[in-house]
Design a protein around this motif. Structure first.
Motif, PDB file in Angstrom:
ATOM      1  N   VAL A   5       0.832  -1.195   0.000  1.00  0.00           N
ATOM      2  CA  VAL A   5       0.000   0.000   0.000  1.00  0.00           C
ATOM      3  C   VAL A   5       0.874   1.255   0.000  1.00  0.00           C
ATOM      4  N   PHE A   6       0.663   2.124  -0.975  1.00  0.00           N
ATOM      5  CA  PHE A   6       1.291   3.439  -1.026  1.00  0.00           C
ATOM      6  C   PHE A   6       0.383   4.368  -0.230  1.00  0.00           C
ATOM      7  N   ILE A   7       0.891   4.947   0.845  1.00  0.00           N
ATOM      8  CA  ILE A   7       0.072   5.863   1.647  1.00  0.00           C
ATOM      9  C   ILE A   7       0.379   7.288   1.212  1.00  0.00           C
ATOM     10  N   VAL A  25       0.512  -2.725   8.659  1.00  0.00           N
ATOM     11  CA  VAL A  25       1.623  -3.676   8.784  1.00  0.00           C
ATOM     12  C   VAL A  25       1.270  -4.749   9.816  1.00  0.00           C
ATOM     13  N   SER A  26       0.613  -4.337  10.910  1.00  0.00           N
ATOM     14  CA  SER A  26       0.212  -5.309  11.933  1.00  0.00           C
ATOM     15  C   SER A  26      -0.838  -6.287  11.397  1.00  0.00           C
ATOM     16  N   ARG A  27      -1.488  -5.943  10.288  1.00  0.00           N
ATOM     17  CA  ARG A  27      -2.492  -6.809   9.665  1.00  0.00           C
ATOM     18  C   ARG A  27      -1.912  -7.589   8.482  1.00  0.00           C
ATOM     19  N   GLY A  28      -0.589  -7.528   8.326  1.00  0.00           N
ATOM     20  CA  GLY A  28       0.069  -8.346   7.315  1.00  0.00           C
ATOM     21  C   GLY A  28       0.275  -7.709   5.958  1.00  0.00           C
ATOM     22  N   LEU A  29       0.034  -6.408   5.839  1.00  0.00           N
ATOM     23  CA  LEU A  29       0.256  -5.736   4.566  1.00  0.00           C
ATOM     24  C   LEU A  29       1.616  -5.043   4.565  1.00  0.00           C
ATOM     25  N   GLN A  30       2.199  -4.909   3.388  1.00  0.00           N
ATOM     26  CA  GLN A  30       3.408  -4.102   3.232  1.00  0.00           C
ATOM     27  C   GLN A  30       2.972  -2.682   2.905  1.00  0.00           C
ATOM     28  N   CYS A  58       3.847  -0.641  -5.957  1.00  0.00           N
ATOM     29  CA  CYS A  58       2.741  -0.879  -5.021  1.00  0.00           C
ATOM     30  C   CYS A  58       1.521  -1.402  -5.768  1.00  0.00           C
ATOM     31  N   THR A  59       0.660  -2.102  -5.034  1.00  0.00           N
ATOM     32  CA  THR A  59      -0.567  -2.626  -5.624  1.00  0.00           C
ATOM     33  C   THR A  59      -1.768  -1.733  -5.332  1.00  0.00           C
ATOM     34  N   GLN A  60      -1.598  -0.813  -4.350  1.00  0.00           N
ATOM     35  CA  GLN A  60      -2.728  -0.002  -3.903  1.00  0.00           C
ATOM     36  C   GLN A  60      -2.274   1.392  -3.499  1.00  0.00           C
ATOM     37  N   LEU A  61      -3.239   2.292  -3.405  1.00  0.00           N
ATOM     38  CA  LEU A  61      -2.997   3.618  -2.845  1.00  0.00           C
ATOM     39  C   LEU A  61      -4.092   3.905  -1.828  1.00  0.00           C
ATOM     40  N   LEU A  62      -3.667   4.332  -0.655  1.00  0.00           N
ATOM     41  CA  LEU A  62      -4.592   4.771   0.384  1.00  0.00           C
ATOM     42  C   LEU A  62      -4.270   6.237   0.651  1.00  0.00           C
ATOM     43  N   ALA A  63      -5.210   7.119   0.347  1.00  0.00           N
ATOM     44  CA  ALA A  63      -5.005   8.555   0.522  1.00  0.00           C
ATOM     45  C   ALA A  63      -5.548   8.994   1.873  1.00  0.00           C
ATOM     46  N   VAL A  64      -4.712   9.680   2.642  1.00  0.00           N
ATOM     47  CA  VAL A  64      -5.156  10.257   3.911  1.00  0.00           C
ATOM     48  C   VAL A  64      -5.763  11.610   3.575  1.00  0.00           C
ATOM     49  N   ILE A  65      -7.046  11.755   3.877  1.00  0.00           N
ATOM     50  CA  ILE A  65      -7.781  12.980   3.574  1.00  0.00           C
ATOM     51  C   ILE A  65      -8.063  13.724   4.876  1.00  0.00           C
ATOM     52  N   SER A  66      -7.602  14.964   4.935  1.00  0.00           N
ATOM     53  CA  SER A  66      -7.826  15.806   6.116  1.00  0.00           C
ATOM     54  C   SER A  66      -8.146  17.215   5.639  1.00  0.00           C
ATOM     55  N   ALA A  67      -8.353  18.114   6.571  1.00  0.00           N
ATOM     56  CA  ALA A  67      -8.577  19.516   6.204  1.00  0.00           C
ATOM     57  C   ALA A  67      -7.365  20.070   5.450  1.00  0.00           C
ATOM     58  N   GLN A  68      -6.160  19.587   5.756  1.00  0.00           N
ATOM     59  CA  GLN A  68      -4.941  20.065   5.112  1.00  0.00           C
ATOM     60  C   GLN A  68      -4.790  19.568   3.673  1.00  0.00           C
ATOM     61  N   GLU A  86      -4.305   1.459 -12.479  1.00  0.00           N
ATOM     62  CA  GLU A  86      -5.297   0.509 -11.964  1.00  0.00           C
ATOM     63  C   GLU A  86      -4.890  -0.068 -10.616  1.00  0.00           C
ATOM     64  N   ARG A  87      -4.420   0.794  -9.736  1.00  0.00           N
ATOM     65  CA  ARG A  87      -4.125   0.383  -8.367  1.00  0.00           C
ATOM     66  C   ARG A  87      -5.412   0.459  -7.570  1.00  0.00           C
ATOM     67  N   PHE A  88      -5.572  -0.450  -6.617  1.00  0.00           N
ATOM     68  CA  PHE A  88      -6.753  -0.403  -5.760  1.00  0.00           C
ATOM     69  C   PHE A  88      -6.692   0.903  -4.978  1.00  0.00           C
ATOM     70  N   LEU A  89      -7.829   1.605  -4.896  1.00  0.00           N
ATOM     71  CA  LEU A  89      -7.865   2.920  -4.257  1.00  0.00           C
ATOM     72  C   LEU A  89      -8.866   2.967  -3.116  1.00  0.00           C
ATOM     73  N   ALA A  90      -8.480   3.709  -2.083  1.00  0.00           N
ATOM     74  CA  ALA A  90      -9.383   4.007  -0.976  1.00  0.00           C
ATOM     75  C   ALA A  90      -8.828   5.243  -0.285  1.00  0.00           C
ATOM     76  N   SER A  91      -9.643   5.839   0.571  1.00  0.00           N
ATOM     77  CA  SER A  91      -9.217   7.012   1.332  1.00  0.00           C
ATOM     78  C   SER A  91      -9.455   6.765   2.809  1.00  0.00           C
TER      79      SER A  91
END
Length: 160
Positions: A5-7, A25-30, A58-68, A86-91
């Motif tokens: 996961v690319f954060i 990482v504690s859940r087994g993901l890199q 990376c296989t995925q991207l997880l974007a941290v969304i905040s006011a900033q 075509e990376r798996f995406l979530a926020s």
């Protein structure tokens, strides 16, 4: 390819991104998190090329969304590159931030329990991709996993 996961985050959200990283990482993901990358002293096109190469690994991207995040040029750019690849995406939506309309297409997380569902569905979708590749469906394997991941995670999170 194992789940990696690319954060994506704004510098001001580095602490939140590090906590998310540790949880995944504690859940087994890199995880790839730029705060521990010593090569990020680059700028301009060199930095963009470097980030693209890291996203490619990376296989995925997880974007941290905040006011900033609204003041970020890089987070939306990284989301665009991940979409193109075509990376798996979530926020992960932090604090009282709202999800930008263009990101509502993909799952969004708010809690540790949501991160757990994300980790579980990530592993399941990667297994699907690997299975499709083994059956000879390499050209469509990633796209199939991409759709399955988003559909199943949104269902697990009870999102439309």
């Amino acid at each position: 390819m194992p789940v990696k996961v690319f954060i994506s985050h704004k510098k001001e959200d580095a602490e939140q991104a590090a906590a998310i990283s540790a949880h995944l990482v504690s859940r087994g993901l890199q995880v790839y998190l730029d705060v521990i990358d010593t090569k990020l002293g680059m700028s301009g096109p060199d930095l963009a090329d470097y980030i693209r190469s890291r996203l490619h690994q990376c296989t995925q991207l997880l974007a941290v969304i905040s006011a900033q995040t609204q003041a970020s040029w890089w987070v939306p750019w990284e989301i665009g590159v991940a979409t193109e690849k075509e990376r798996f995406l979530a926020s992960f939506v932090s604090g009282g931030a709202t999800v930008p309309e263009y990101l509502l297409k993909w799952p969004y997380l708010r809690t540790r329990a949501n991160l757990d569902a994300y980790a579980q569905e990530s592993k399941r979708a990667e297994l699907l991709v690997e299975e499709r590749i083994q059956k000879g469906y390499r050209p469509t394997a990633r796209a199939t996993g991409f759709r399955a991941f988003h559909t199943s995670l949104k269902a697990a999170l009870r999102q439309p």
